[in-house]
Design a protein around this motif. Structure first.
Motif: not given
Length: 288
Positions: A231-256
């Motif tokens: 509800n707090h984001i608005m999609p655009t018609r654009y896409n960005l072909d960049i893969d960040l899944k290996a960099v960010v995951s739910p566990e990333t937010f557990k530790e500073g």
């Protein structure tokens, strides 16, 4: 929790007004009002509270009797009790109609809550399925089921790589790209949400007259990562072909430290993309 609300339900009265026969409509309204009066005095008890039908009936009966006593057993007070008892007995066509409306109103509110918060509240629909008797209400229920089924088949457009605009919080108005989406939510966050990586500080304008050192300094990108409700984001018609899944995951937010490492890696990828001249539009600040 008992919900004390002395207002009469306007939605239910609106549904009743759809009845074609005037005499039936008037009596159904009186029954609905008597029922709502009892609930407003005893409290609107949710099924999740585990109260039995017998106990709920006794609680509302005591409330109605107190009302009749307050009105000094007048004809009006006794009439209110009569209409309430007619609702509880559910023998007349008007009482059955109002009873069906009570259940229908519940699933309408559940459906609205599903749309507003992106949840799936199947228990509300399964608990009332096949329990509607009045033909008009049954037609409304079938239409609601049809609309709900159609909405569930709509294509999902919030996917990894989709560029969005953040609408709330400190990053409102910033561009971001979805790293990972969770349409059904998770146990920790039981609502549709996504992990996004965006640009907190955009590169500054450069000219040919500037030195390489100054250009490099003004071409820096400051990223952010965030878990955000759909509800707090608005999609655009654009896409960005960049893969960040290996960099960010739910566990990333557990530790500073993990957040710092992830943002550092994203910063490197964003700056490489910007300096290569690709997707320059993503790194341009929006003007409002």
């Amino acid at each position: 929790m008992l919900i004390k609300d002395t207002s009469i339900n306007k939605d239910r009265l609106g549904y009743i007004s759809c009845l074609s026969h005037l005499s039936i409509r008037v009596r159904a309204i009186k029954i609905a009002i008597a029922h709502d009066i009892a609930e407003s005095l005893a409290g609107d008890i949710a099924p999740s509270q585990g109260m039995s039908k017998k106990d709920k009936y006794q609680l509302e009966l005591e409330a109605i009797n107190r009302l009749v006593q307050t009105l000094e057993s007048s004809a009006e007070g006794l009439k209110i009790k009569e209409y309430w008892e007619e609702y509880e007995d559910c023998q007349t066509s008007e009482a059955k109609f109002v009873k069906d409306l009570d259940k229908f109103e519940m699933i309408v509110q559940a459906h609205e809550y599903e749309i507003r918060h992106g949840l799936t509240l199947e228990s509300f629909f399964s608990s009332t399925k096949g329990k509607f008797d009045h033909p008009e209400v049954k037609a409304w229920v079938e239409q609601l089921y049809s609309d709900r089924a159609l909405e569930s088949k709509m294509p999902k457009f919030l996917k990894s790589g989709k560029v969005v605009l953040v609408l709330q919080g400190r990053y409102a108005g910033r561009k971001a790209v979805i790293v990972k989406n969770y349409d059904e939510g998770t146990s920790a966050r039981p609502y549709p949400h996504a992990i996004v990586a965006g640009v907190e500080k955009y590169p500054l304008k450069v000219t040919k007259a500037m030195s390489k050192k100054k250009i490099a300094k003004r071409s820096k990108v400051k990223p952010f990562i965030k878990v955000v409700n759909y509800n707090h984001i608005m999609p655009t018609r654009y896409n960005l072909d960049i893969d960040l899944k290996a960099v960010v995951s739910p566990e990333t937010f557990k530790e500073g430290t993990q957040r710092f490492t992830a943002k550092k890696a994203i910063k490197t990828q964003f700056e490489e993309r910007y300096n290569s001249g690709k997707n320059r539009w993503f790194f341009q600040k929006l003007r409002f």
